[in-house]
Design a protein around this motif. Structure first.
Motif, PDB file in Angstrom:
ATOM      1  N   GLY A 149     -18.020  33.219  -5.297  1.00  0.00           N
ATOM      2  CA  GLY A 149     -19.131  34.098  -5.001  1.00  0.00           C
ATOM      3  C   GLY A 149     -19.692  33.776  -3.619  1.00  0.00           C
ATOM      4  N   HIS A 150     -20.882  34.232  -3.354  1.00  0.00           N
ATOM      5  CA  HIS A 150     -21.428  34.008  -2.014  1.00  0.00           C
ATOM      6  C   HIS A 150     -21.689  32.525  -1.739  1.00  0.00           C
ATOM      7  CE1 HIS A 150     -25.194  33.898  -4.305  1.00  0.00           C
ATOM      8  NE2 HIS A 150     -25.751  33.313  -3.266  1.00  0.00           N
ATOM      9  N   ILE A 151     -21.775  31.705  -2.813  1.00  0.00           N
ATOM     10  CA  ILE A 151     -21.961  30.266  -2.634  1.00  0.00           C
ATOM     11  C   ILE A 151     -20.736  29.657  -1.954  1.00  0.00           C
ATOM     12  CG2 ILE A 151     -22.356  28.076  -3.834  1.00  0.00           C
ATOM     13  CD1 ILE A 151     -24.733  30.011  -3.779  1.00  0.00           C
ATOM     14  N   GLY A 152     -19.596  30.296  -2.104  1.00  0.00           N
ATOM     15  CA  GLY A 152     -18.386  29.821  -1.433  1.00  0.00           C
ATOM     16  C   GLY A 152     -18.535  29.779   0.075  1.00  0.00           C
ATOM     17  N   GLU A 153     -19.424  30.619   0.611  1.00  0.00           N
ATOM     18  CA  GLU A 153     -19.632  30.620   2.069  1.00  0.00           C
ATOM     19  C   GLU A 153     -20.230  29.292   2.541  1.00  0.00           C
ATOM     20  OE1 GLU A 153     -18.538  32.620   4.166  1.00  0.00           O
ATOM     21  OE2 GLU A 153     -18.075  34.447   3.025  1.00  0.00           O
ATOM     22  N   ILE A 154     -20.981  28.632   1.650  1.00  0.00           N
ATOM     23  CA  ILE A 154     -21.547  27.335   2.018  1.00  0.00           C
ATOM     24  C   ILE A 154     -20.438  26.314   2.217  1.00  0.00           C
ATOM     25  CG2 ILE A 154     -23.015  25.432   1.244  1.00  0.00           C
ATOM     26  CD1 ILE A 154     -24.688  27.511  -0.277  1.00  0.00           C
ATOM     27  N   MET A 155     -19.513  26.253   1.244  1.00  0.00           N
ATOM     28  CA  MET A 155     -18.408  25.297   1.365  1.00  0.00           C
ATOM     29  C   MET A 155     -17.483  25.675   2.515  1.00  0.00           C
ATOM     30  SD  MET A 155     -17.506  24.270  -2.558  1.00  0.00           S
ATOM     31  CE  MET A 155     -18.728  23.421  -3.556  1.00  0.00           C
ATOM     32  N   ASN A 156     -17.333  26.968   2.732  1.00  0.00           N
ATOM     33  CA  ASN A 156     -16.524  27.426   3.866  1.00  0.00           C
ATOM     34  C   ASN A 156     -17.154  26.940   5.183  1.00  0.00           C
ATOM     35  OD1 ASN A 156     -14.280  28.954   4.903  1.00  0.00           O
ATOM     36  ND2 ASN A 156     -15.729  30.520   5.544  1.00  0.00           N
ATOM     37  N   MET A 157     -18.466  27.028   5.262  1.00  0.00           N
ATOM     38  CA  MET A 157     -19.176  26.544   6.444  1.00  0.00           C
ATOM     39  C   MET A 157     -18.992  25.039   6.604  1.00  0.00           C
ATOM     40  SD  MET A 157     -23.290  26.685   7.238  1.00  0.00           S
ATOM     41  CE  MET A 157     -23.661  25.678   5.782  1.00  0.00           C
ATOM     42  N   TRP A 158     -19.069  24.300   5.483  1.00  0.00           N
ATOM     43  CA  TRP A 158     -18.904  22.850   5.556  1.00  0.00           C
ATOM     44  C   TRP A 158     -17.521  22.471   6.084  1.00  0.00           C
ATOM     45  CZ3 TRP A 158     -21.185  21.558   0.051  1.00  0.00           C
ATOM     46  CH2 TRP A 158     -22.577  21.660   0.107  1.00  0.00           C
ATOM     47  N   VAL A 159     -16.490  23.160   5.605  1.00  0.00           N
ATOM     48  CA  VAL A 159     -15.131  22.856   6.058  1.00  0.00           C
ATOM     49  C   VAL A 159     -14.979  23.159   7.549  1.00  0.00           C
ATOM     50  CG1 VAL A 159     -12.698  23.503   5.850  1.00  0.00           C
ATOM     51  CG2 VAL A 159     -14.075  23.143   3.792  1.00  0.00           C
ATOM     52  N   HIS A 160     -15.478  24.314   7.983  1.00  0.00           N
ATOM     53  CA  HIS A 160     -15.387  24.664   9.402  1.00  0.00           C
ATOM     54  C   HIS A 160     -16.175  23.684  10.267  1.00  0.00           C
ATOM     55  CE1 HIS A 160     -13.181  28.507   9.700  1.00  0.00           C
ATOM     56  NE2 HIS A 160     -13.543  28.661   8.425  1.00  0.00           N
ATOM     57  N   THR A 161     -17.345  23.253   9.772  1.00  0.00           N
ATOM     58  CA  THR A 161     -18.145  22.285  10.514  1.00  0.00           C
ATOM     59  C   THR A 161     -17.413  20.961  10.643  1.00  0.00           C
ATOM     60  OG1 THR A 161     -20.214  23.301   9.764  1.00  0.00           O
ATOM     61  CG2 THR A 161     -20.338  21.026  10.556  1.00  0.00           C
ATOM     62  N   ALA A 162     -16.794  20.520   9.540  1.00  0.00           N
ATOM     63  CA  ALA A 162     -16.041  19.268   9.572  1.00  0.00           C
ATOM     64  C   ALA A 162     -14.883  19.362  10.555  1.00  0.00           C
ATOM     65  CB  ALA A 162     -15.525  18.932   8.172  1.00  0.00           C
ATOM     66  N   ASP A 163     -14.156  20.480  10.528  1.00  0.00           N
ATOM     67  CA  ASP A 163     -13.023  20.650  11.441  1.00  0.00           C
ATOM     68  C   ASP A 163     -13.480  20.647  12.896  1.00  0.00           C
ATOM     69  OD1 ASP A 163     -11.325  20.800   9.280  1.00  0.00           O
ATOM     70  OD2 ASP A 163     -11.201  22.990   9.279  1.00  0.00           O
ATOM     71  N   SER A 164     -14.594  21.325  13.167  1.00  0.00           N
ATOM     72  CA  SER A 164     -15.119  21.380  14.522  1.00  0.00           C
ATOM     73  C   SER A 164     -15.590  20.010  15.000  1.00  0.00           C
ATOM     74  CB  SER A 164     -16.271  22.380  14.590  1.00  0.00           C
ATOM     75  OG  SER A 164     -16.872  22.384  15.870  1.00  0.00           O
ATOM     76  N   GLU A 165     -16.309  19.290  14.125  1.00  0.00           N
ATOM     77  CA  GLU A 165     -16.802  17.962  14.467  1.00  0.00           C
ATOM     78  C   GLU A 165     -15.650  16.998  14.714  1.00  0.00           C
ATOM     79  OE1 GLU A 165     -19.926  16.358  14.741  1.00  0.00           O
ATOM     80  OE2 GLU A 165     -20.699  18.379  14.976  1.00  0.00           O
ATOM     81  N   ALA A 166     -14.612  17.077  13.876  1.00  0.00           N
ATOM     82  CA  ALA A 166     -13.466  16.194  14.040  1.00  0.00           C
ATOM     83  C   ALA A 166     -12.735  16.486  15.344  1.00  0.00           C
ATOM     84  CB  ALA A 166     -12.518  16.343  12.848  1.00  0.00           C
ATOM     85  N   GLU A 167     -12.555  17.761  15.656  1.00  0.00           N
ATOM     86  CA  GLU A 167     -11.857  18.133  16.890  1.00  0.00           C
ATOM     87  C   GLU A 167     -12.630  17.661  18.120  1.00  0.00           C
ATOM     88  OE1 GLU A 167     -10.187  22.137  19.209  1.00  0.00           O
ATOM     89  OE2 GLU A 167     -11.299  22.325  17.321  1.00  0.00           O
ATOM     90  N   TRP A 168     -13.949  17.859  18.092  1.00  0.00           N
ATOM     91  CA  TRP A 168     -14.771  17.435  19.223  1.00  0.00           C
ATOM     92  C   TRP A 168     -14.741  15.919  19.393  1.00  0.00           C
ATOM     93  CZ3 TRP A 168     -19.152  14.316  18.969  1.00  0.00           C
ATOM     94  CH2 TRP A 168     -19.815  14.144  20.194  1.00  0.00           C
ATOM     95  N   THR A 169     -14.857  15.192  18.270  1.00  0.00           N
ATOM     96  CA  THR A 169     -14.875  13.734  18.340  1.00  0.00           C
ATOM     97  C   THR A 169     -13.545  13.193  18.838  1.00  0.00           C
ATOM     98  OG1 THR A 169     -16.444  13.687  16.478  1.00  0.00           O
ATOM     99  CG2 THR A 169     -15.363  11.620  17.053  1.00  0.00           C
TER     100      THR A 169
END
Length: 213
Positions: A149-169
């Motif tokens: 449901g729309h709550i999935g967008e939260i986890m989707n955001m978390w995964v994208h944030t983790a990927d972005s943070e890892a790439e930047w680091t």
């Protein structure tokens, strides 16, 4: 962690000794009033509180030009220096802190040896990977966020944030390992503070009672 303690301690340390208005000027010069809670009242409060806590030594040097109490210059104590490095190391390692804390840590990372900065950032990367794995225990990105449901967008955001943070680091680690920037004991450091009486092009111009102290 609040960024204001790290910012104020770091600003005082770069001068050796600095009065409150100099610290405020440096933080405005860095734009910290726009990306953190480093407003004049917070800065002057932090200076006084950390002096009471033994992290800063307050030197009364001369009467205020405004006719108020004596002007005070602050200097890090041994305890304050230890606190500064503890905050800096924690901020570089922790992946889920506020953006202002991370920004402050990057601004001061060259106060560490190069190898230590790399090691801390690699530890940060491991923390990001562990957090991402914990999210994937409940969420399959390939199936899309709609599965929850729309709550999935939260986890989707978390995964994208983790990927972005890892790439930047990882990119930052690569640049540091490749010799970028001047770290402590490697030569002349980058000068990022205003000289005495140097005009601040980024000053807000906002007056505060603490300016005279």
């Amino acid at each position: 962690m609040s960024a204001i303690r790290l910012l104020v301690l770091g600003a005082v340390r770069q001068h050796g000794r600095a009065h409150g208005y100099q610290v405020r000027g440096d933080l405005e010069y860095w734009g910290a009033h726009e990306w953190s809670n480093a407003k004049p009242g917070s800065i002057y409060h932090a200076l006084k509180q950390m002096a009471k806590q033994g992290l800063l030594h307050a030197h009364e040097i001369a009467p205020s030009t405004a006719g108020g109490p004596p002007r005070v210059e602050y200097e890090l104590t041994e305890q304050g220096t230890g606190e500064y490095y503890t905050l800096l190391r924690d901020a570089l390692v922790t992946y889920d802190q506020r953006g202002d804390v991370k920004t402050a840590a990057i601004g001061f990372m060259v106060d560490l040896p190069r190898a230590e900065a790399v090691a801390l950032l690699k530890e940060r990367t491991r923390g990001i990977e562990a957090w991402r794995s914990s999210v994937l225990a409940h969420y399959v990105p390939e199936d899309g966020p709609e599965q929850l449901g729309h709550i999935g967008e939260i986890m989707n955001m978390w995964v994208h944030t983790a990927d972005s943070e890892a790439e930047w680091t990882q990119g930052l680690i690569g640049r540091i390992e490749g010799g970028a920037y001047t770290f402590i004991d490697e030569g002349e450091p980058f000068v990022g503070v205003l000289a005495e009486n140097e005009e601040n092009p980024y000053a807000t111009g906002e007056r505060h009672p603490g300016d005279a102290g």
